[in-house]
Design an enzyme around this catalytic site. Sequence first.
Site, short mmCIF file in Angstrom:
data_model
loop_
_atom_site.label_atom_id
_atom_site.label_comp_id
_atom_site.label_asym_id
_atom_site.label_seq_id
_atom_site.Cartn_x
_atom_site.Cartn_y
_atom_site.Cartn_z
N GLU A 199 -0.89 28.08 33.25
CA GLU A 199 -1.44 26.73 33.14
C GLU A 199 -2.44 26.46 34.27
O GLU A 199 -3.49 25.84 34.05
CB GLU A 199 -0.30 25.71 33.18
CG GLU A 199 0.61 25.77 31.97
CD GLU A 199 1.71 24.74 32.01
OE1 GLU A 199 1.59 23.72 31.30
OE2 GLU A 199 2.68 24.94 32.78
N GLU A 241 8.74 29.79 28.64
CA GLU A 241 9.46 28.52 28.60
C GLU A 241 10.43 28.43 27.42
O GLU A 241 11.52 27.85 27.54
CB GLU A 241 8.46 27.34 28.53
CG GLU A 241 7.79 27.00 29.85
CD GLU A 241 6.62 27.90 30.21
OE1 GLU A 241 5.96 27.65 31.23
OE2 GLU A 241 6.36 28.87 29.45
#
Length: 266
Positions: A120, A140
């Site tokens: 990210e 995740e």
Amino acid sequence: MGNASTASAGQSDLLKIEQNGAVLTVGLNRPAKRNALNDGIILAIQDCFSHLPEGTGAVVIHGVGDHFSSGLDLSELTEHDATEGLRHSQMWHRVFDRIQYSRVPVIAALKGAVIGGGLELACAAHIRVAEPSAYFALPEGQRGIFVGGGGSVRLPRLIGVARMIDMMLTGRVYSATEGSAYGFSQYLTEAEGALPKALELAERVAANAPLTNFAVLQALPMIAEANPQTGLLMESLMATVAQSDKEAKRRIRAFLEHKTAKVKPT
């Protein structure tokens, strides 16, 4: 690149910051943790990008050690209620926005782990340079959490929604070679070549007219997402502003003089 000087910023133990001429290098400095991201390093990044030294024309962000970043530091993850969790994610958003909407171009040099929050972070940069050791993943889904640093907005614009869904559901890992082909990075170098290439590119873009860099960073993404007529109007406005800039005029004159000198008969 001229003489390097170490810039001391808030929480500098977590970042290794050096000024090399017009290029600022920002190293994530938790190599024993594969540069995992905790609140301390996120806030140090915010402080760094909120106070870029005068004269900085480009920033290179990289990882100290063998990895760019392994993402969220799960060992420091604490339980949040819904409100705290929302605020924590929005804090990451604000910091990564500082990178994406920086007044100067930001180039990420990628190696080793570029996963989760590290990916990210890389997505917030304007140019990404990877070496063969880099690999990209979003674990995740397997950890029972969700991206919270802007990845669901930025990453699909680079690689597509379907590919991101696959990564999160299955834990698929992409190599540096695959990443270059699919849009994770724009450049793929030889071994240990990401940082030198990123510095080379940073020197090049730092030499551009500041107003042109601003237009590319701030206006171009908005134009690309606008409806065509709005986009064309914004393009015309930016072209007018850029061409009226004194620095742009000087560069155009220099280019034309150079071109004329090359074709002048001897």
